[in-house]
Write an enzyme that holds these catalytic residues in place. Structure first.
Site, PDB file in Angstrom:
ATOM      1  N   TYR A  57      26.168  47.901  34.278  1.00 47.52           N
ATOM      2  CA  TYR A  57      26.070  48.533  35.596  1.00 47.52           C
ATOM      3  C   TYR A  57      24.905  48.847  35.861  1.00 47.52           C
ATOM      4  O   TYR A  57      24.534  49.181  37.015  1.00 47.52           O
ATOM      5  CB  TYR A  57      27.154  49.494  36.130  1.00 47.52           C
ATOM      6  CG  TYR A  57      28.800  48.957  35.699  1.00 47.52           C
ATOM      7  CD1 TYR A  57      28.867  47.446  35.425  1.00 47.52           C
ATOM      8  CD2 TYR A  57      29.836  49.611  35.348  1.00 47.52           C
ATOM      9  CE1 TYR A  57      30.152  46.665  35.346  1.00 47.52           C
ATOM     10  CE2 TYR A  57      31.068  49.266  35.217  1.00 47.52           C
ATOM     11  CZ  TYR A  57      31.210  47.834  35.367  1.00 47.52           C
ATOM     12  OH  TYR A  57      32.302  47.169  35.008  1.00 47.52           O
ATOM     13  N   HIS A 118      32.439  44.390  26.188  1.00 49.53           N
ATOM     14  CA  HIS A 118      32.631  43.983  27.875  1.00 49.53           C
ATOM     15  C   HIS A 118      33.063  42.700  27.915  1.00 49.53           C
ATOM     16  O   HIS A 118      34.198  42.459  28.713  1.00 49.53           O
ATOM     17  CB  HIS A 118      31.475  44.150  28.326  1.00 49.53           C
ATOM     18  CG  HIS A 118      31.341  44.470  30.038  1.00 49.53           C
ATOM     19  ND1 HIS A 118      30.465  45.100  30.644  1.00 49.53           N
ATOM     20  CD2 HIS A 118      32.306  43.926  30.832  1.00 49.53           C
ATOM     21  CE1 HIS A 118      31.042  45.172  31.928  1.00 49.53           C
ATOM     22  NE2 HIS A 118      31.867  44.490  32.084  1.00 49.53           N
TER      23      HIS A 118
HETATM   24  N1  NAP Z   1      35.657  44.874  32.573  1.00 46.85           N
HETATM   25  C1  NAP Z   1      35.150  44.062  33.427  1.00 46.85           C
HETATM   26  O1  NAP Z   1      34.780  42.659  33.250  1.00 46.85           O
HETATM   27  C2  NAP Z   1      35.177  44.575  35.010  1.00 46.85           C
HETATM   28  C3  NAP Z   1      35.104  43.577  35.961  1.00 46.85           C
HETATM   29  C4  NAP Z   1      35.184  44.079  37.144  1.00 46.85           C
HETATM   30  C5  NAP Z   1      35.117  45.571  37.502  1.00 46.85           C
HETATM   31  N2  NAP Z   1      35.306  46.278  36.468  1.00 46.85           N
HETATM   32  C6  NAP Z   1      35.748  47.959  36.627  1.00 46.85           C
HETATM   33  O2  NAP Z   1      36.894  48.063  37.211  1.00 46.85           O
HETATM   34  C7  NAP Z   1      36.655  48.611  38.478  1.00 46.85           C
HETATM   35  C8  NAP Z   1      37.291  48.286  39.687  1.00 46.85           C
HETATM   36  O3  NAP Z   1      37.172  46.971  40.055  1.00 46.85           O
HETATM   37  P1  NAP Z   1      36.288  46.440  41.355  1.00 46.85           P
HETATM   38  O4  NAP Z   1      35.418  47.442  41.544  1.00 46.85           O
HETATM   39  O5  NAP Z   1      36.247  45.087  40.973  1.00 46.85           O
HETATM   40  O6  NAP Z   1      37.595  46.296  42.414  1.00 46.85           O
HETATM   41  P2  NAP Z   1      38.781  47.298  43.082  1.00 46.85           P
HETATM   42  O7  NAP Z   1      38.619  48.502  42.637  1.00 46.85           O
HETATM   43  O8  NAP Z   1      40.062  46.325  42.889  1.00 46.85           O
HETATM   44  O9  NAP Z   1      38.147  46.818  44.714  1.00 46.85           O
HETATM   45  C9  NAP Z   1      37.520  47.681  45.341  1.00 46.85           C
HETATM   46  C10 NAP Z   1      37.314  47.386  46.746  1.00 46.85           C
HETATM   47  O10 NAP Z   1      38.848  47.851  47.313  1.00 46.85           O
HETATM   48  C11 NAP Z   1      38.603  48.489  48.418  1.00 46.85           C
HETATM   49  N3  NAP Z   1      39.537  49.734  48.293  1.00 46.85           N
HETATM   50  C12 NAP Z   1      39.559  50.851  47.281  1.00 46.85           C
HETATM   51  N4  NAP Z   1      40.815  51.494  47.736  1.00 46.85           N
HETATM   52  C13 NAP Z   1      41.093  51.083  48.709  1.00 46.85           C
HETATM   53  C14 NAP Z   1      42.134  51.663  49.748  1.00 46.85           C
HETATM   54  N5  NAP Z   1      42.874  52.590  49.317  1.00 46.85           N
HETATM   55  N6  NAP Z   1      42.403  51.096  50.870  1.00 46.85           N
HETATM   56  C15 NAP Z   1      41.711  49.890  51.149  1.00 46.85           C
HETATM   57  N7  NAP Z   1      40.585  49.302  50.431  1.00 46.85           N
HETATM   58  C16 NAP Z   1      40.231  50.141  49.275  1.00 46.85           C
HETATM   59  C17 NAP Z   1      37.185  49.192  48.394  1.00 46.85           C
HETATM   60  O11 NAP Z   1      36.608  49.342  49.440  1.00 46.85           O
HETATM   61  P3  NAP Z   1      36.081  50.643  50.187  1.00 46.85           P
HETATM   62  O12 NAP Z   1      34.858  51.218  49.310  1.00 46.85           O
HETATM   63  O13 NAP Z   1      35.851  50.477  51.605  1.00 46.85           O
HETATM   64  O14 NAP Z   1      37.177  51.654  49.967  1.00 46.85           O
HETATM   65  C18 NAP Z   1      36.558  47.960  47.587  1.00 46.85           C
HETATM   66  O15 NAP Z   1      36.038  47.179  48.361  1.00 46.85           O
HETATM   67  C19 NAP Z   1      34.990  48.472  38.952  1.00 46.85           C
HETATM   68  O16 NAP Z   1      34.348  49.496  39.493  1.00 46.85           O
HETATM   69  C20 NAP Z   1      34.464  48.422  37.389  1.00 46.85           C
HETATM   70  O17 NAP Z   1      34.466  49.797  36.686  1.00 46.85           O
HETATM   71  C21 NAP Z   1      35.458  45.891  35.163  1.00 46.85           C
END
Ligand code: NAP
Length: 268
Positions: A57, A118
């Site tokens: 990241y 990862h």
């Molecule tokens: N291990 C891996 O390969 C891998 C891959 C991807 C991600 N990750 C980790 O997982 C974390 C989370 O996954 P992600 O970032 O892909 O996606 P996520 O948390 O599923 O989704 C984030 C999105 O959801 C929206 N959101 C969040 N809370 C909300 C709510 N209460 N109501 C409406 N919309 C909401 C956010 O918009 P707003 O900002 O407008 O609220 C953002 O656009 C990442 O930050 C990272 O740390 C790991």
């Protein structure tokens, strides 16, 4: 906050915050890393204590600085970071050690709560070497738990052949679009805690149904979605750049979904 006990006895908050776009230009994963990270400050203020970071990241140092400068004591924090599965980090044991040492430095700490590989490492020798370094740091107390991310059944089986320390977690995509049911069943059988990345992803019709279910609990659909996961023992690490959404995503401990509503979510 509620905690889940990992297979080595370590307690992990069941809700954490993702960080993959935090502190970046235009909240874009590939955006330039800025000098401040207001989303993390806000998450800490709201009570988030589990922080999901990763070397990939590019904001580890910034995340680490804000954590170290916050008033939250280190022992209250649960810091996860991840070693990328590419040559720079896994070509030799020395390279992996240097990466872990650098992460410790970035977080200004002498231990990490959880370190993950990862992505799967296809070369079995490299996988073994990397895991042995993880075990070495685990035994030395510099890593409180070790695990993997995005590993499927075959990759978990490969690891099992030589691992002295079983992975504590497998961080994988789990959401209503990608329920990953078969792998979840395997993790349960193996005693490996699932951590859901991308937990918020839904189709429009699923979101409408979640909002509808939420009405009787006076909760948003997003909260129903997260509650569904944690109620069945899946750790969630949603990220949001919006303070109200961040607040909603951690406000999950004053209601319980009925068996009937769990079934409804399951069938969406
Ligand atoms: N291990 C891996 O390969 C891998 C891959 C991807 C991600 N990750 C980790 O997982 C974390 C989370 O996954 P992600 O970032 O892909 O996606 P996520 O948390 O599923 O989704 C984030 C999105 O959801 C929206 N959101 C969040 N809370 C909300 C709510 N209460 N109501 C409406 N919309 C909401 C956010 O918009 P707003 O900002 O407008 O609220 C953002 O656009 C990442 O930050 C990272 O740390 C790991």
């Amino acid at each position: 906050m509620e905690y889940i006990t990992l297979n080595n006895g370590l307690k992990m908050p069941i809700v954490g915050t993702g960080t993959n776009t935090y502190g970046k230009e235009n909240n874009d994963y590939n955006g330039e890393v800025k000098n401040e990270i207001p989303e993390l400050v806000s998450a800490l203020e709201l009570g988030y204590r589990s922080i999901d970071a990763a070397i990939s990241y590019r904001n580890e140092e910034l995340v680490g600085r804000v954590l170290a400068e916050s008033t939250v004591p280190r022992e209250e924090l649960f810091i996860t970071t991840k070693i990328p599965a590419n040559e720079e980090y896994i070509s030799s044991k020395e390279a992996t050690r240097a990466a872990i040492d650098n992460s410790l430095k970035n977080f200004r700490t002498d231990y990490l709560d959880l370190l993950l590989i990862h992505h799967p490492i296809e070369d079995k020798e490299q996988l073994k070497n990397t895991w042995e370094v993880f075990e070495e740091y685990y035994e030395a107390g510099k890593l409180k738990a070790i695990g993997v991310s995005n590993f499927g059944k075959n990759q978990l089986d490969d690891l099992k052949k030589f691992a002295k320390v079983k992975p504590a977690v497998n961080q994988i995509q789990i959401n209503l679009k990608e329920p990953n049911k078969e792998l979840l069943a395997i993790l349960e059988e193996e005693g490996i805690t699932p951590v859901a990345w991308g937990p918020m992803k839904t189709e429009a019709h699923q979101q409408e149904a979640l909002d509808e279910i939420g009405k009787s609990y006076k909760k948003y659909g997003a909260q129903v979605l997260l509650k569904y996961q944690i109620q069945r023992g899946v750790v969630v690490i949603p990220k949001s750049h919006n303070r109200e959404n961040q607040a909603a995503n951690i406000d999950l401990f004053d209601f319980e979904l009925s068996a009937e509503d769990v079934e409804k979510v399951e069938n969406l």
